[in-house]
Design a protein around this motif. Sequence first.
Motif, mmCIF file in Angstrom:
data_model
loop_
_atom_site.group_PDB
_atom_site.id
_atom_site.type_symbol
_atom_site.label_atom_id
_atom_site.label_comp_id
_atom_site.label_asym_id
_atom_site.label_seq_id
_atom_site.Cartn_x
_atom_site.Cartn_y
_atom_site.Cartn_z
ATOM 1 N N UNK A 176 -52.436 -11.987 -34.731
ATOM 2 C CA UNK A 176 -52.612 -11.292 -33.455
ATOM 3 C C UNK A 176 -52.609 -9.777 -33.630
ATOM 4 N N UNK A 177 -51.805 -9.278 -34.577
ATOM 5 C CA UNK A 177 -51.688 -7.840 -34.769
ATOM 6 C C UNK A 177 -52.618 -7.310 -35.857
ATOM 7 N N UNK B 266 -47.135 -7.207 -60.474
ATOM 8 C CA UNK B 266 -48.130 -7.234 -59.398
ATOM 9 C C UNK B 266 -47.458 -6.765 -58.120
ATOM 10 N N UNK B 267 -48.242 -6.153 -57.250
ATOM 11 C CA UNK B 267 -47.742 -5.700 -55.948
ATOM 12 C C UNK B 267 -48.737 -6.109 -54.876
ATOM 13 N N UNK B 268 -48.230 -6.748 -53.817
ATOM 14 C CA UNK B 268 -49.024 -7.132 -52.652
ATOM 15 C C UNK B 268 -48.444 -6.418 -51.438
ATOM 16 N N UNK B 269 -49.282 -5.680 -50.730
ATOM 17 C CA UNK B 269 -48.811 -4.891 -49.584
ATOM 18 C C UNK B 269 -49.391 -5.431 -48.289
ATOM 19 N N UNK B 270 -48.502 -5.665 -47.328
ATOM 20 C CA UNK B 270 -48.883 -6.102 -45.980
ATOM 21 C C UNK B 270 -48.628 -4.947 -45.028
ATOM 22 N N UNK B 271 -49.671 -4.548 -44.287
ATOM 23 C CA UNK B 271 -49.572 -3.387 -43.405
ATOM 24 C C UNK B 271 -49.832 -3.801 -41.970
ATOM 25 N N UNK B 272 -48.855 -3.527 -41.110
ATOM 26 C CA UNK B 272 -48.952 -3.868 -39.697
ATOM 27 C C UNK B 272 -49.099 -2.645 -38.833
ATOM 28 N N UNK B 273 -48.944 -2.784 -37.526
ATOM 29 C CA UNK B 273 -49.145 -1.668 -36.603
ATOM 30 C C UNK B 273 -48.220 -0.486 -36.856
ATOM 31 N N UNK C 153 -60.409 -14.850 -40.488
ATOM 32 C CA UNK C 153 -61.561 -15.748 -40.446
ATOM 33 C C UNK C 153 -61.230 -17.114 -39.848
ATOM 34 N N UNK C 154 -59.953 -17.521 -39.897
ATOM 35 C CA UNK C 154 -59.581 -18.866 -39.460
ATOM 36 C C UNK C 154 -58.421 -18.777 -38.480
ATOM 37 N N UNK C 155 -58.162 -19.876 -37.792
ATOM 38 C CA UNK C 155 -57.037 -19.939 -36.863
ATOM 39 C C UNK C 155 -55.728 -19.785 -37.618
ATOM 40 N N UNK C 156 -54.794 -19.036 -37.030
ATOM 41 C CA UNK C 156 -53.532 -18.771 -37.705
ATOM 42 C C UNK C 156 -52.537 -19.910 -37.541
ATOM 43 N N UNK C 157 -52.778 -20.819 -36.594
ATOM 44 C CA UNK C 157 -51.749 -21.810 -36.295
ATOM 45 C C UNK C 157 -52.323 -23.215 -36.122
ATOM 46 N N UNK C 158 -53.235 -23.576 -37.012
ATOM 47 C CA UNK C 158 -53.795 -24.922 -36.962
ATOM 48 C C UNK C 158 -53.750 -25.537 -38.355
ATOM 49 N N UNK C 159 -52.584 -25.436 -39.001
ATOM 50 C CA UNK C 159 -52.520 -25.819 -40.406
ATOM 51 C C UNK C 159 -51.312 -26.673 -40.757
ATOM 52 N N UNK C 160 -50.372 -26.853 -39.854
ATOM 53 C CA UNK C 160 -49.134 -27.529 -40.227
ATOM 54 C C UNK C 160 -49.304 -29.018 -40.472
ATOM 55 N N UNK C 161 -50.383 -29.592 -39.963
ATOM 56 C CA UNK C 161 -50.751 -30.975 -40.286
ATOM 57 C C UNK C 161 -52.106 -30.916 -40.984
ATOM 58 N N UNK C 162 -52.322 -31.689 -42.042
ATOM 59 C CA UNK C 162 -53.615 -31.644 -42.731
ATOM 60 C C UNK C 162 -54.732 -32.044 -41.777
ATOM 61 N N UNK C 163 -55.833 -31.330 -41.850
ATOM 62 C CA UNK C 163 -56.954 -31.651 -40.972
ATOM 63 C C UNK C 163 -57.602 -32.949 -41.415
ATOM 64 N N UNK C 164 -58.239 -33.630 -40.484
ATOM 65 C CA UNK C 164 -58.948 -34.862 -40.830
ATOM 66 C C UNK C 164 -60.141 -34.545 -41.709
ATOM 67 N N UNK C 165 -60.732 -33.359 -41.528
ATOM 68 C CA UNK C 165 -61.815 -32.918 -42.416
ATOM 69 C C UNK C 165 -61.310 -32.786 -43.838
ATOM 70 N N UNK C 166 -60.047 -32.342 -43.969
ATOM 71 C CA UNK C 166 -59.437 -32.191 -45.288
ATOM 72 C C UNK C 166 -59.359 -33.540 -45.999
ATOM 73 N N UNK C 167 -59.003 -34.570 -45.256
ATOM 74 C CA UNK C 167 -58.931 -35.904 -45.854
ATOM 75 C C UNK C 167 -60.311 -36.373 -46.314
#
Length: 564
Positions: free
Chosen positions: A35-36, A55-62, A541-555
């Motif tokens: 969302x942000x 290695x360094x990974x940086x996450x930048x928010x508002x 690119x993808x929905x942030x909250x549609x992943x906690x159950x495997x998709x049927x397409x994934x199967x």
Amino acid sequence: MNLRPPAIVMKAARLGAFHQSRLSFMRQLLRRLKAENWQFQRTLWTLDDQGVGRAVYTATGPERSYSLVAFAHDLDPALRSDRVIATAWDATFALFDGIPDAADLDRLEANVPRQEAGRISSRELCMARANRSVRLFEQVIQALAAGRQPDPQCIDDVGYLMRTTAVYGSGKFGAADRESIAGRAELAAPFQAEMLTVYLIRAFTLDLVEHLALARAPQHAVPLAPALRRRVGIGNSTGLGMAPFLLNHPVLLNNWVRARETALQRVRAVRQPSSSERRAFVEFLARARAGIGHWHSEHALQHGRILQLTDDLARLEQQLQGGLLHRDAPWDALYRWAQAQLSLEAQECLVSLLLEPYGHLVDELGATMQADEQHSFCIDGSMSLRQLRQILGEHYAWVKAIDFSSAGSRALFWYVSEEKLEPRLGQRYAEPGQELEQPLAVARDIAQLQAALEPCADGQSVAGFLLEHPQHRHSVRRVQLAPAFPYADIQDNLIDQALLPIDLLRCKLSFFGATHFDPRSDRWVRITLFQNAPFPHELDQVAADDWSYPSLDCQEHRRECLAQ
């Protein structure tokens, strides 16, 4: 419609059947990152062909940035261990508050790989370590180096390439105290810094595997296919150290459970679901059933629960075929049927599934799951013992059902180990050390408080009572919390010989968002985090909250891969 009462919800066996849900902390984190429009960069990568380096990974928010600093090591496989007493790991990490400079990286490299033996500073929010999966890590590298994708069945069955054995925060080993960051919007919800740490460790792990495959076969190596990549989570091994948290933070526990119960209440109160809400529930049920096919455990009790859950969800699906979802208040009717017909595992799975179509009703409750525990710490010394007895009668009647005269009801004691400063359980009648017992036997201590109150006058104050009986301070404080925080206590005897500590672990891990709960004994467990979640570079690119159950397409994709 009322909330489910604590007498039903706060039993250890039910808490030990909780599943991840929309309110789990991992899901709250990814919704915010999406969302942000948080931005992610891999700002440093100096790993050699053996996968050793920084290695360094940086996450930048508002408002600010956070950086995962990773150190990859060349670990002798003989030293690889899940145990907390380990002293070497395949990778070690710190979550840095901001963007580290060269001096910060040198300081962290001198300390983070040593973990407990080192020290970090208030510039760090978390410290963590992880080991490679013996079953899968090398297998995936070999496949990618040969120019092919790894077996998706193996990916699904294991679920991760690295497994963390600790993610420390909240002031441990010099890290920033929780109070210093709790006012930040992005970290206000519980365990957001820890969840961000694990999320970035997952990105590092997949990059590491692809880096090693490319180093091994520069002309032939391929990256993991994006859909298969997302099916790799991060493993975790967790032991008794986590269990006392729920007992030591009663207000926080109350707020977590109350938010979940309020969410369930709101959904059960829906009179006429829309067609899209009905379709969403049916789809999530099908996805949950598919996901259970990859939930394995050799622990006899959990293995039986998984088999029962498989049968119960099939019965639940059959129950829908009679048109139940088109009746008035179908979610309430479905829950009541499940309560009467299904196992605790299936009942609590259904609770999570019922929330899925209703983000607009329940997601806002995530903001209520934090707690200012200092505000509720003080004891009201002016309270009369009459009032204290009334609270005990209303909220602690369950204690009277426990017979503390039997040896089995007092068989265990909680203590903190000298070597690792980690909580442990001892056998009271077979092991030394009960003089070091921690005040975590809530039911026994409440019973002792009630006995001490018997000769006292109703008009006496709590302050006067505690001057004479200071050993009951912790119990009085807990009792005074009960009217405002009814879900603060686990309503079971937590020193009984029959205690299953894994129930306490499961409860907390479900609020993290863990899946594939796999006890390795009654005292430690393996789980998977962020499996199927989008990676940082995919969030836009993808929905942030549609992943906690495997998709049927994934199967279907897995079947196609196997057929190739």
